[in-house]
Design a protein around this motif. Structure first.
Motif, mmCIF file in Angstrom:
data_model
loop_
_atom_site.group_PDB
_atom_site.id
_atom_site.type_symbol
_atom_site.label_atom_id
_atom_site.label_comp_id
_atom_site.label_asym_id
_atom_site.label_seq_id
_atom_site.Cartn_x
_atom_site.Cartn_y
_atom_site.Cartn_z
ATOM 1 N N ARG B 54 0.851 -1.185 0.000
ATOM 2 C CA ARG B 54 0.000 0.000 0.000
ATOM 3 C C ARG B 54 0.893 1.244 0.000
ATOM 4 O O ARG B 54 2.047 1.173 0.435
ATOM 5 C CB ARG B 54 -0.906 -0.001 1.241
ATOM 6 C CG ARG B 54 -1.810 -1.210 1.336
ATOM 7 C CD ARG B 54 -2.907 -1.220 0.288
ATOM 8 N NE ARG B 54 -3.743 -0.042 0.412
ATOM 9 C CZ ARG B 54 -4.111 0.722 -0.628
ATOM 10 N NH1 ARG B 54 -3.721 0.436 -1.852
ATOM 11 N NH2 ARG B 54 -4.875 1.768 -0.445
ATOM 12 N N PRO B 55 0.392 2.396 -0.486
ATOM 13 C CA PRO B 55 1.257 3.591 -0.530
ATOM 14 C C PRO B 55 1.663 4.056 0.871
ATOM 15 O O PRO B 55 0.814 4.224 1.741
ATOM 16 C CB PRO B 55 0.381 4.649 -1.219
ATOM 17 C CG PRO B 55 -0.959 4.052 -1.438
ATOM 18 C CD PRO B 55 -0.938 2.628 -1.062
ATOM 19 N N LEU B 56 2.953 4.233 1.076
ATOM 20 C CA LEU B 56 3.432 4.795 2.345
ATOM 21 C C LEU B 56 3.226 6.310 2.311
ATOM 22 O O LEU B 56 2.926 6.882 1.256
ATOM 23 C CB LEU B 56 4.915 4.460 2.530
ATOM 24 C CG LEU B 56 5.221 2.964 2.679
ATOM 25 C CD1 LEU B 56 6.733 2.738 2.761
ATOM 26 C CD2 LEU B 56 4.560 2.397 3.930
ATOM 27 N N SER B 57 3.419 6.966 3.455
ATOM 28 C CA SER B 57 3.190 8.415 3.535
ATOM 29 C C SER B 57 3.967 9.186 2.459
ATOM 30 O O SER B 57 3.449 10.129 1.868
ATOM 31 C CB SER B 57 3.592 8.942 4.915
ATOM 32 O OG SER B 57 2.879 8.260 5.923
ATOM 33 N N LEU B 60 2.496 8.784 -1.002
ATOM 34 C CA LEU B 60 1.329 9.660 -1.105
ATOM 35 C C LEU B 60 1.770 11.112 -1.329
ATOM 36 O O LEU B 60 1.216 11.831 -2.169
ATOM 37 C CB LEU B 60 0.505 9.548 0.194
ATOM 38 C CG LEU B 60 -0.713 10.447 0.324
ATOM 39 C CD1 LEU B 60 -1.722 10.186 -0.792
ATOM 40 C CD2 LEU B 60 -1.386 10.250 1.691
#
Lengths: 159, 159
Positions: B54-57, B60
């Protein structure tokens, strides 16, 4: 879609992992989401109007969006696949076009709080995983409560 | 200002904390910076061209900047105050204006890697805390090495 609010940060006693309790604004039901410790701290600090001495990742994200003329219209928890929640950030750019960015719920919530954006949950996601909220009566946000809610029962639903 | 590169991620044996080794591109000296575990993972994954499901901070953050037409011109470690490093992200907005955003070194480095932006260190910061790099001869990035570098000696310099 239903509007939600962050009601509590719990600690799952089994693995000490932070759990965020996302409550439906118009019912007594809520949905727990397991998140990382760093993200939990970022959410808790913002909810308590406290600040870390240095900008956290989501503070920086807010600064970037503001300086580039963007706006977070809303964030939404959109799907639940194999025990993982998916979220979307609806980012409005200067000219008004809305871009949908795939994100983790934790980043979406931490950012929504800082941008003053509403939080939504897709109905099918909420219906499949909502439980009766333990803090439905409380007005204030409950921070890092060691609550013995039956999270293990909930985990079974997710699987 | 001197240009630097991320040379290694070490683990401080005293407290198991991740340490990033930032090497001067034009000498054999480097500067260690202690960072958080979440940020260390984000940096390590990017350096190894690996991806979290999933996209990490910082993924993003990259998406937000790209979609809003921004660009990261460079990042710089600009100051060292009471043992804390300060960084600045030089963000270019659509019209070409450059905005300087205050940030932690870990966010700055994780973002610079994803945006392909150069990393700089202010001379006075580098001069006050650089040590001879243990990996000066190696070409590749050293990930999460359990290196018995004298970090305790280095900590004394910081104080």
């Amino acid at each position: 879609m239903r509007e939600a609010e962050i009601k509590a940060l719990l600690v799952d006693p089994v693995n000490n992992a932070p759990v965020i309790l996302l409550k439906d604004k118009h019912s007594t039901k809520a949905m727990p989401i397991w998140i990382g410790e760093t993200e939990a701290m970022s959410i808790a600090l913002e909810l308590q109007n406290q600040y870390f001495p240095r900008p956290l990742s989501h503070d920086l994200m807010k600064g970037i969006i503001n300086h580039l003329g963007g706006k977070v219209e809303k964030v939404a928890i959109t799907a639940l696949k194999e025990g993982t929640y998916y979220a979307t950030i609806f980012l409005r750019e200067k000219k008004g076009e809305i871009i949908e960015l795939d994100a983790r719920p934790s980043d979406s919530l931490a950012l929504a709080l800082r941008m003053g954006s509403p939080i939504y949950i897709a109905d099918e996601v909420f219906d499949s995983s909502a439980i009766e909220s333990p803090f439905a009566e409380e007005d204030a946000f409950q921070d890092f409560v060691e609550y013995n809610m039956d999270l293990s029962e909930f985990k079974k639903i997710l699987k």
